[in-house]
Design a protein around this motif. Structure first.
Motif, PDB file in Angstrom:
ATOM      1  N   GLY A  95      38.211  46.347  58.032  1.00 39.83           N
ATOM      2  CA  GLY A  95      37.727  47.650  57.606  1.00 39.83           C
ATOM      3  C   GLY A  95      36.219  47.747  57.485  1.00 39.83           C
ATOM      4  N   VAL A  96      35.512  46.808  58.097  1.00 37.22           N
ATOM      5  CA  VAL A  96      34.055  46.775  57.987  1.00 37.22           C
ATOM      6  C   VAL A  96      33.420  47.616  59.095  1.00 37.22           C
ATOM      7  CG1 VAL A  96      32.019  45.283  58.027  1.00 37.22           C
ATOM      8  CG2 VAL A  96      34.128  44.483  56.944  1.00 37.22           C
ATOM      9  N   SER A  97      32.373  48.360  58.747  1.00 37.78           N
ATOM     10  CA  SER A  97      31.619  49.130  59.726  1.00 37.78           C
ATOM     11  C   SER A  97      30.136  49.012  59.403  1.00 37.78           C
ATOM     12  CB  SER A  97      32.034  50.605  59.695  1.00 37.78           C
ATOM     13  OG  SER A  97      31.503  51.245  58.544  1.00 37.78           O
ATOM     14  N   LEU A  98      29.307  49.661  60.214  1.00 42.18           N
ATOM     15  CA  LEU A  98      27.868  49.644  59.962  1.00 42.18           C
ATOM     16  C   LEU A  98      27.512  50.333  58.647  1.00 42.18           C
ATOM     17  CD1 LEU A  98      26.472  50.407  63.539  1.00 42.18           C
ATOM     18  CD2 LEU A  98      26.488  48.206  62.344  1.00 42.18           C
ATOM     19  N   GLU A  99      28.444  51.117  58.102  1.00 42.65           N
ATOM     20  CA  GLU A  99      28.201  51.791  56.842  1.00 42.65           C
ATOM     21  C   GLU A  99      28.624  50.954  55.623  1.00 42.65           C
ATOM     22  OE1 GLU A  99      30.439  55.372  57.468  1.00 42.65           O
ATOM     23  OE2 GLU A  99      28.657  56.469  58.143  1.00 42.65           O
ATOM     24  N   THR A 100      29.274  49.823  55.885  1.00 40.34           N
ATOM     25  CA  THR A 100      29.730  48.970  54.793  1.00 40.34           C
ATOM     26  C   THR A 100      28.536  48.376  54.042  1.00 40.34           C
ATOM     27  OG1 THR A 100      31.777  48.406  55.938  1.00 40.34           O
ATOM     28  CG2 THR A 100      31.044  46.882  54.222  1.00 40.34           C
ATOM     29  N   THR A 101      28.612  48.403  52.720  1.00 38.65           N
ATOM     30  CA  THR A 101      27.533  47.875  51.885  1.00 38.65           C
ATOM     31  C   THR A 101      27.921  46.523  51.294  1.00 38.65           C
ATOM     32  OG1 THR A 101      28.358  48.882  49.850  1.00 38.65           O
ATOM     33  CG2 THR A 101      26.915  50.231  51.256  1.00 38.65           C
ATOM     34  N   LYS A 102      26.916  45.848  50.728  1.00 37.09           N
ATOM     35  CA  LYS A 102      27.198  44.595  50.019  1.00 37.09           C
ATOM     36  C   LYS A 102      28.153  44.854  48.861  1.00 37.09           C
ATOM     37  CE  LYS A 102      22.823  42.265  51.095  1.00 37.09           C
ATOM     38  NZ  LYS A 102      21.589  41.645  50.533  1.00 37.09           N
ATOM     39  N   ALA A 103      27.989  45.993  48.201  1.00 34.69           N
ATOM     40  CA  ALA A 103      28.873  46.338  47.090  1.00 34.69           C
ATOM     41  C   ALA A 103      30.324  46.440  47.561  1.00 34.69           C
ATOM     42  CB  ALA A 103      28.429  47.651  46.445  1.00 34.69           C
ATOM     43  N   ASP A 104      30.538  47.026  48.747  1.00 37.04           N
ATOM     44  CA  ASP A 104      31.897  47.123  49.290  1.00 37.04           C
ATOM     45  C   ASP A 104      32.494  45.731  49.503  1.00 37.04           C
ATOM     46  OD1 ASP A 104      31.788  49.916  49.407  1.00 37.04           O
ATOM     47  OD2 ASP A 104      30.945  49.901  51.440  1.00 37.04           O
ATOM     48  N   LEU A 105      31.696  44.827  50.065  1.00 33.72           N
ATOM     49  CA  LEU A 105      32.176  43.476  50.341  1.00 33.72           C
ATOM     50  C   LEU A 105      32.526  42.737  49.050  1.00 33.72           C
ATOM     51  CD1 LEU A 105      29.646  42.433  53.133  1.00 33.72           C
ATOM     52  CD2 LEU A 105      32.043  43.082  53.443  1.00 33.72           C
ATOM     53  N   ILE A 106      31.670  42.890  48.027  1.00 36.66           N
ATOM     54  CA  ILE A 106      31.920  42.211  46.760  1.00 36.66           C
ATOM     55  C   ILE A 106      33.175  42.764  46.092  1.00 36.66           C
ATOM     56  CG2 ILE A 106      30.987  41.690  44.482  1.00 36.66           C
ATOM     57  CD1 ILE A 106      29.528  40.390  46.935  1.00 36.66           C
ATOM     58  N   ARG A 107      33.285  44.115  46.040  1.00 30.00           N
ATOM     59  CA  ARG A 107      34.468  44.702  45.404  1.00 30.00           C
ATOM     60  C   ARG A 107      35.736  44.335  46.166  1.00 30.00           C
ATOM     61  NH1 ARG A 107      36.815  48.346  42.025  1.00 30.00           N
ATOM     62  NH2 ARG A 107      34.895  48.854  40.906  1.00 30.00           N
ATOM     63  N   ALA A 108      35.689  44.392  47.483  1.00 31.23           N
ATOM     64  CA  ALA A 108      36.885  44.072  48.273  1.00 31.23           C
ATOM     65  C   ALA A 108      37.326  42.629  48.042  1.00 31.23           C
ATOM     66  CB  ALA A 108      36.615  44.311  49.752  1.00 31.23           C
ATOM     67  N   THR A 109      36.368  41.731  47.884  1.00 30.55           N
ATOM     68  CA  THR A 109      36.704  40.331  47.617  1.00 30.55           C
ATOM     69  C   THR A 109      37.344  40.191  46.243  1.00 30.55           C
ATOM     70  OG1 THR A 109      34.859  39.602  48.998  1.00 30.55           O
ATOM     71  CG2 THR A 109      35.792  37.989  47.477  1.00 30.55           C
ATOM     72  N   CYS A 110      36.751  40.831  45.241  1.00 32.42           N
ATOM     73  CA  CYS A 110      37.320  40.780  43.893  1.00 32.42           C
ATOM     74  C   CYS A 110      38.717  41.400  43.861  1.00 32.42           C
ATOM     75  CB  CYS A 110      36.397  41.483  42.901  1.00 32.42           C
ATOM     76  SG  CYS A 110      34.841  40.619  42.596  1.00 32.42           S
ATOM     77  N   GLU A 111      38.917  42.494  44.586  1.00 28.20           N
ATOM     78  CA  GLU A 111      40.242  43.116  44.638  1.00 28.20           C
ATOM     79  C   GLU A 111      41.234  42.190  45.341  1.00 28.20           C
ATOM     80  OE1 GLU A 111      38.919  47.848  44.643  1.00 28.20           O
ATOM     81  OE2 GLU A 111      39.472  46.870  46.536  1.00 28.20           O
ATOM     82  N   GLY A 112      40.817  41.533  46.419  1.00 26.99           N
ATOM     83  CA  GLY A 112      41.705  40.612  47.126  1.00 26.99           C
ATOM     84  C   GLY A 112      42.132  39.450  46.245  1.00 26.99           C
ATOM     85  N   ILE A 113      41.189  38.922  45.477  1.00 24.97           N
ATOM     86  CA  ILE A 113      41.529  37.842  44.548  1.00 24.97           C
ATOM     87  C   ILE A 113      42.481  38.359  43.478  1.00 24.97           C
ATOM     88  CG2 ILE A 113      40.589  36.256  42.824  1.00 24.97           C
ATOM     89  CD1 ILE A 113      38.011  36.178  44.538  1.00 24.97           C
ATOM     90  N   GLY A 114      42.263  39.599  43.025  1.00 25.30           N
ATOM     91  CA  GLY A 114      43.161  40.199  42.046  1.00 25.30           C
ATOM     92  C   GLY A 114      44.579  40.357  42.580  1.00 25.30           C
ATOM     93  N   TYR A 115      44.705  40.804  43.820  1.00 23.41           N
ATOM     94  CA  TYR A 115      46.035  40.924  44.424  1.00 23.41           C
ATOM     95  C   TYR A 115      46.707  39.553  44.540  1.00 23.41           C
ATOM     96  CZ  TYR A 115      44.793  45.728  45.818  1.00 23.41           C
ATOM     97  OH  TYR A 115      44.428  47.051  45.821  1.00 23.41           O
TER      98      TYR A 115
END
Length: 474
Positions: free
Chosen positions: A349-369
């Motif tokens: 789901g990464v695009s040129l509009e993806t931010t560092k914040a998106d990557l950090i949150r997505a990682t934290c959410e993945g660990i949560g799942y």
């Protein structure tokens, strides 16, 4: 004063507590991991020297005699020692992946499942069974020279006390050779793994766990107790003893533990049952391979510091603008709540509009799942405590509460060292107020709206995981 010693994978710590469980002081020292080609090893002399060093510094800082000391440390791996507890070779870490081909073979021929049905332990490449079998095949001289194949804390205990022989405890012995019903080694399992001629290396299981008097690091004659290892020690330190209650350790690995008096060896082989000092009382454990290590990798790759995490989590909404992370970064794959040695992390789901914040949150959410998956598989029905380095981020704790959909009893400080002291007190008959010692430092309540959103996200996570496991298994 009471002292707890936690010999971790990357850091050795010693903590002092008063009689009411207040943490008075902590000393720590990093220890090196040697990583090369899937091999992960540690220098036993460095590890032991670090223990003596932190103990000396701690006792020099805090006034008063040491009433009692408890020892805990990393589990699994193989620590080969001679009769005096000195190293025969470098230790093989629980993170080691060299035995994955043996595990693949056992998965294919049914040995893996048979062992699980007998012991309740699902082997992974860094557990003692595969590592000892690998050494027997490729480094037999090391096994010939060894008197015992122990665990990290057992080596430290023997050296600290000068014990005449190596011993371990029922918690470390739980994987993969011990029958949880008899609390003795299952010789059929030893045979299935081709290790009958190495049976002599399995250390005696102490019940209760070995106790002795320190000769180094602590004042001479200090009473010290060996074990349990870090996962059950953290459960004790967080007050998780009632059946149904659970603990989530957000550390290097992501460990989910649920107290139980049941023993169910059906279902998909995964995780393990950890025996405790109390017969009939166990911890159903689902220790995933990667926890904060996954976030550390993403932070390093994006050039973000830990201090920035809370702020970045507030910059992007739940769902991280469509970015998704399957957080299976370990080179040896995953071991809980399923075993898949070849599973790897995925970022989508990464695009040129993806931010560092998106990557950090997505990682934290993945660990949560992944945490939710582990806790459900372990049978969580009661209260949930959480500890580990991840608790330092209040925003991540809120995210975890939302993903898990339940309140979190946050227990900060050196929880493993605290549990080691409580275990030592019980073995020596020293009365401590365990309720006072294990009080949470905070309660984090989930937000109902975000929890409903994440419930749907969790189902999507499981679907993506099924697809990834299918690819990995080919």
């Amino acid at each position: 004063m009471y002292v707890g010693i936690d010999v971790g994978t990357s850091v050795v710590k010693a903590a002092a507590f008063d009689a009411e469980g207040r943490q008075l002081a902590v000393e720590s020292r990093p220890v090196e991991l040697s990583l090369h080609g899937g091999f992960v090893e540690q220098d036993m002399a460095e590890v032991y020297g670090s223990v003596v060093d932190v103990l000396g510094k701690l006792t020099a800082r805090v006034d008063g005699p040491v009433e009692l000391a408890g020892l805990t440390g990393q589990g699994d791996g193989v620590w080969l020692v001679d009769a005096a507890g000195r190293p025969v070779r470098t230790a093989l870490s629980w993170m080691d992946g060299r035995a994955h081909e043996l595990l693949d073979q056992w998965l294919a021929d049914g040995t893996f499942e048979t062992v699980f049905r007998r012991t309740g332990g699902a082997m992974f490449p860094g557990s003692p069974g595969p590592l000892l079998a690998w050494l027997d095949r490729y480094d037999p001289k090391s096994l010939d020279a060894a008197t015992a194949a122990v665990y990290c804390k057992d080596m430290v205990f023997q050296r600290l006390t000068g014990a005449a022989r190596a011993t371990t405890d029922v918690s470390d012995a739980s994987m993969p050779f011990m029958d949880p019903r008899t609390r003795t080694y299952d010789n059929r399992v030893v045979e299935l793994l081709g290790l009958t001629r190495r049976r002599r290396l399995l250390p005696q299981v102490g019940d209760p766990i070995a106790t002795g008097e320190a000769r180094e690091g602590l004042p001479a004659g200090t009473r010290i107790s060996n074990g349990p290892y870090d996962l059950p020690a953290c459960a004790l330190g967080a007050g998780v003893t009632e059946p149904g209650d659970g603990l989530l350790i957000v550390g290097t690995c992501l460990a989910a533990l649920v107290a139980t008096t049941e023993l169910d060896l059906s279902g998909e082989p995964a995780g393990l049952y950890i025996s405790t000092d109390r017969p009939g009382h166990r911890l159903r454990a689902m220790p995933a391979m990667v926890g904060t290590a996954a976030l550390d990798w993403v932070l390093s790759t994006t050039g973000v510091s830990h201090a920035e995490v809370d702020g970045l989590l507030s910059e992007t909404p739940p769902g991280a603008h469509g970015v998704r992370v399957l957080p299976y970064f370990a080179p040896s794959g995953e071991r809980a709540p399923f075993v898949e040695p070849h599973l790897r992390a995925e970022l989508t789901g990464v695009s040129l509009e993806t931010t560092k914040a998106d990557l950090i949150r997505a990682t934290c959410e993945g660990i949560g799942y992944a945490a939710r998956h582990c806790l459900e598989a372990a049978g969580l029905t009661g209260a949930l405590a959480v500890c580990g380095g991840g608790t330092r981020s209040s925003a991540w704790m809120q995210l975890l509460a939302d993903v898990l959909g339940r309140p979190l009893r946050v227990v900060e400080g050196e929880v493993g060292a605290r549990g080691a002291v409580l275990a030592a007190a019980e073995r020596y008959g020293v009365a401590l107020d365990t309720t006072l010692w294990t009080e949470p430092t905070a309660i984090v309540e989930p937000d109902p709206g975000r929890s409903a959103y994440y419930s749907k996200g969790y189902e999507e996570h499981l679907g993506r995981l099924d697809v990834a496991r299918g690819r990995a298994g080919r």
